[in-house]
Design a protein around this motif. Structure first.
Motif, PDB file in Angstrom:
ATOM      1  N   THR B  67       0.829  -1.204   0.000  1.00 21.60           N
ATOM      2  CA  THR B  67       0.000   0.000   0.000  1.00 21.60           C
ATOM      3  C   THR B  67       0.865   1.256   0.000  1.00 21.60           C
ATOM      4  OG1 THR B  67      -1.746  -1.138   1.206  1.00 21.60           O
ATOM      5  CG2 THR B  67      -1.770   1.250   1.300  1.00 21.60           C
ATOM      6  N   MET B 256      -1.214   6.780   9.041  1.00 18.74           N
ATOM      7  CA  MET B 256      -2.681   6.880   9.033  1.00 18.74           C
ATOM      8  C   MET B 256      -3.190   7.049   7.604  1.00 18.74           C
ATOM      9  SD  MET B 256      -5.194   6.745  11.204  1.00 18.74           S
ATOM     10  CE  MET B 256      -5.045   7.442  12.867  1.00 18.74           C
ATOM     11  N   GLN B 259      -3.231   3.731   5.955  1.00 18.67           N
ATOM     12  CA  GLN B 259      -4.422   2.949   6.330  1.00 18.67           C
ATOM     13  C   GLN B 259      -5.639   3.387   5.533  1.00 18.67           C
ATOM     14  OE1 GLN B 259      -5.650   1.983  10.225  1.00 18.67           O
ATOM     15  NE2 GLN B 259      -3.601   1.600  10.981  1.00 18.67           N
ATOM     16  N   ALA B 260      -5.760   4.700   5.342  1.00 19.25           N
ATOM     17  CA  ALA B 260      -6.876   5.207   4.535  1.00 19.25           C
ATOM     18  C   ALA B 260      -6.734   4.729   3.092  1.00 19.25           C
ATOM     19  CB  ALA B 260      -6.913   6.734   4.592  1.00 19.25           C
ATOM     20  N   GLN B 262      -5.299   2.011   2.057  1.00 22.40           N
ATOM     21  CA  GLN B 262      -5.600   0.577   1.985  1.00 22.40           C
ATOM     22  C   GLN B 262      -7.080   0.360   1.679  1.00 22.40           C
ATOM     23  OE1 GLN B 262      -5.373  -2.324   5.443  1.00 22.40           O
ATOM     24  NE2 GLN B 262      -3.246  -2.239   4.813  1.00 22.40           N
ATOM     25  N   ALA B 263      -7.932   1.133   2.343  1.00 23.35           N
ATOM     26  CA  ALA B 263      -9.365   1.022   2.077  1.00 23.35           C
ATOM     27  C   ALA B 263      -9.736   1.684   0.748  1.00 23.35           C
ATOM     28  CB  ALA B 263     -10.156   1.650   3.220  1.00 23.35           C
ATOM     29  N   ALA B 264      -9.019   2.741   0.388  1.00 24.19           N
ATOM     30  CA  ALA B 264      -9.402   3.517  -0.797  1.00 24.19           C
ATOM     31  C   ALA B 264      -9.106   2.776  -2.092  1.00 24.19           C
ATOM     32  CB  ALA B 264      -8.689   4.867  -0.802  1.00 24.19           C
ATOM     33  N   ASP B 265      -7.949   2.142  -2.194  1.00 29.06           N
ATOM     34  CA  ASP B 265      -7.612   1.443  -3.440  1.00 29.06           C
ATOM     35  C   ASP B 265      -6.516   0.393  -3.301  1.00 29.06           C
ATOM     36  OD1 ASP B 265      -5.271   2.915  -3.296  1.00 29.06           O
ATOM     37  OD2 ASP B 265      -5.736   4.223  -4.975  1.00 29.06           O
ATOM     38  N   LEU B 266      -6.220  -0.022  -2.060  1.00 25.45           N
ATOM     39  CA  LEU B 266      -5.215  -1.056  -1.786  1.00 25.45           C
ATOM     40  C   LEU B 266      -3.808  -0.570  -2.110  1.00 25.45           C
ATOM     41  CD1 LEU B 266      -5.949  -3.727  -0.556  1.00 25.45           C
ATOM     42  CD2 LEU B 266      -5.611  -4.823  -2.758  1.00 25.45           C
ATOM     43  N   HIS B 267      -3.540  -0.265  -3.369  1.00 23.06           N
ATOM     44  CA  HIS B 267      -2.307   0.446  -3.732  1.00 23.06           C
ATOM     45  C   HIS B 267      -2.445   0.989  -5.144  1.00 23.06           C
ATOM     46  CE1 HIS B 267      -0.446  -2.790  -6.279  1.00 23.06           C
ATOM     47  NE2 HIS B 267      -0.973  -3.639  -5.418  1.00 23.06           N
TER      48      HIS B 267
END
Lengths: 405, 405
Positions: B67, B256, B259-260, B262-267
């Motif tokens: 990520t 942080m 982490q956001a 990761q939820a938004a597009d993984l990478h």
């Protein structure tokens, strides 16, 4: 200096899977943890050829692109979805995203106010749960059996909670590996229309089906284009590093998601999108997918063989018809999270099941991926895992609870 | 079916620039509208070579990535930022993003609760305003002169409003083309520390400076690594289609944001990140940037020559020291938005200034890009624009207000 983070960060959770992957990456471990396709099956030459075509098309291919995505790729996806999935939509109903993960995020962003309710299966895709929690939504699980959500519980919860949407992975579900029956798909759609609720259908694994003749109709193919958002990705069928997914559905929603995407990242890599267009044009992707199906099916059987040898009280799993995972339940006294370090010590990894649950996690579950390793590795890894499990069962037989089974 | 979108979508605005670009793309128009680098200057061969290196490195390069982004590229950026900008941070303090637009979005996501206050320049980058509005924040403009935010107004607003952060583009600001003085940069940092406020420094244009010898110290280079988040991109120096930006700053914040993400597009696309790593390794990017500086400086002068011939009451602009834009004010009776269709009719486009304002837009302003067209086109486009402007001024001379000037 002290940093005052937003309220929503309290709901942030680092993905259990990705954290485990980080540890595993460092060691010489057979991993059944990630949802990784096998590198060795990547069509490297076709990918390389496709990028060559992009560069041959000239310098303009390297300029800024449209937020909605490269139009020729959207056209190719529209055509492909009509042929392969019987989902018929126009190019303007398709938005290209950075993996289907971004489709989930953008949809959540345009739909969810804090406190809004979403219905899901349970267990379900944990990174979708992460997204919904980050928007401070409330996720309510619907009871399911092997064929999908239970009609009665679904209708009760639609009526009571007036959810913003229902999130489902109806074909080779992550993590449970389930396939919804056609009847349950139709039923969900009927209720969604009755209660004016959108369905978000996440279908990353649909192409990885082991029975070539079987027909798993997406819910989106049953819809008239009003009720279902459908997302998928090329991560499992081409390669993950491209990070190219798409979402298709009602234009009003797609347009709003495009506006959200404009603020989120302007657009995804258009070099990758163009390469994917040339790959779809010049490469026999369907032939490649047929190979993936055969190879992954063989690996699934290699893992199944090992599981079948196990004679442990409480052991349960469904034989997958496609996708990438076994979902395994053990005796309820076994905690798969506490067990993981022992497994890693023995050179094998899995993902504990609890983070996939919405409420009351079942700590005696775990997910096994069979696509990333060759059969020999699967056999060795499973034999290691079996010895870890047997040891764990031995430890709890001293406990009365088990002897009572 | 009716769709109940989230509250935050009421604040969504489609970008004026991108909407204009869509129209322009369809016609044969000389565009001073977008912030586009010139295709003809793209280092196509070096980019193609870099992708070749990625594919040579083997199939594993096409697997899922971290990520946080490809580690060798993060290392290369850390080194480059130390050398070129005197910003010294570790690899773990850097997050790779889909353009610097995503850095703005992820930062807003982890910081902003609805109603939170942000201080900005005015006018400022409109797609940053879009992001802040989408998180339902309140943006308050700080008074500025040619050297940056005015110390007194800045301190007053920090004290009164306790903002979550200050967003600034201190080097070749978009749209105003300003460069902050060192004194004002130091002053902002001092106040930020005093009032415990983060500075988000957006620096997409910093490398495009016309005076090779000048030194524009980023605010991040003055900081001890606690107070400033710094973001930039390779879109203006390499190519936009790569969509690769980065953000660097305090580890707690970067973590942080990861982490956001990761939820938004993984990478983000790791093929592109790897290609960029090889490009930085094998290509003389600094030499290439020197060429860009010279060519864009010449184009700026071509546009300046045309502007200098204009004798219109109320006409104002600053001669840019770098970046991509002229920011022009006209007589206050001229509305540049109403004028745009006439300009497009004459084959030339610009961006009206009003969407760049936080409060009380000045409708008599517009932004001109000089990097996308060769000098001959700039001259012809400007002559067309001049005739549109002169006509508009003629129309208002019947009005008393103008004759009183």
């Amino acid at each position: 200096m002290k940093y005052a983070f937003a309220q929503r960060t309290r709901n942030f959770q680092s993905s259990a899977v990705r954290d485990i992957l980080k540890v595993i990456d460092q060691g010489n471990i057979i991993s059944f943890a990630g949802g990784l396709p096998d590198d060795d099956l990547f069509p490297l030459e076709a990918v390389e050829e496709a990028y060559k075509r992009v560069f041959e098309s000239g310098k303009h291919s390297l300029q800024y692109g449209l937020t909605e995505g490269f139009i020729l790729l959207r056209e190719a996806i529209a055509e492909r979805m009509a042929q392969r999935k019987n989902i018929r939509m126009d190019t303007q109903n398709i938005l290209l995203t950075t993996g289907s993960q971004q489709a989930i995020d953008l949809f959540a962003r345009i739909m969810l106010n804090p406190g809004d309710i979403i219905l899901t299966e349970n267990p379900t895709y944990l990174a979708a749960l992460q997204v919904f929690q980050s928007y401070e939504a409330q996720v309510i699980p619907v009871e399911s059996d092997a064929f999908g959500m239970l009609p009665e519980d679904l209708e009760k919860k639609m009526k009571t909670h007036l959810p913003k949407f229902v999130y489902v992975v109806p074909t080779f579900s992550n993590p449970s590996g389930k396939v919804w029956s056609l009847e349950r798909r139709e039923h969900l759609l009927r209720l969604a229309k009755k209660y004016n609720v959108i369905i978000f259908e996440d279908d990353p694994y649909g192409e990885i089906q082991f029975d070539e003749a079987a027909n798993y109709t997406p819910i989106a193919a049953l819809d008239n284009g009003e009720t279902v958002l459908y997302t998928s990705t090329f991560s499992k069928t081409v390669v993950p590093a491209l990070r190219t997914g798409w979402v298709m559905g009602p234009y009003q929603i797609i347009r709003m998601m495009a506006q959200a995407k404009q603020a989120a990242d302007l657009h995804s890599s258009s070099i990758d999108q163009q390469a994917l267009y040339y790959l779809l044009r010049d490469f026999d992707l369907n032939g490649h997918i047929a190979v993936l199906r055969a190879v992954y099916k063989e690996r699934m059987h290699a893992m199944l063989n090992q599981l079948q040898r196990l004679d442990l009280p409480g052991l349960e799993y469904v034989v997958p018809q496609g996708g990438m995972f076994f979902w395994v339940s053990l005796h309820e006294k076994i905690n798969t999270k506490s067990l993981l370090p022992k497994a890693i010590e023995k050179g094998v990894a899995y993902v504990p099941g609890s983070p996939f649950y919405v409420e009351e996690p079942k700590h005696n579950t775990f997910r096994l991926n069979y696509t990333h390793s060759v059969p020999e590795k699967i056999e060795f890894g499973m034999s290691q895992l079996v010895s870890v499990l047997e040891e764990a069962y031995e430890a709890i037989t001293t406990d009365k609870a088990l002897t009572e089974i």
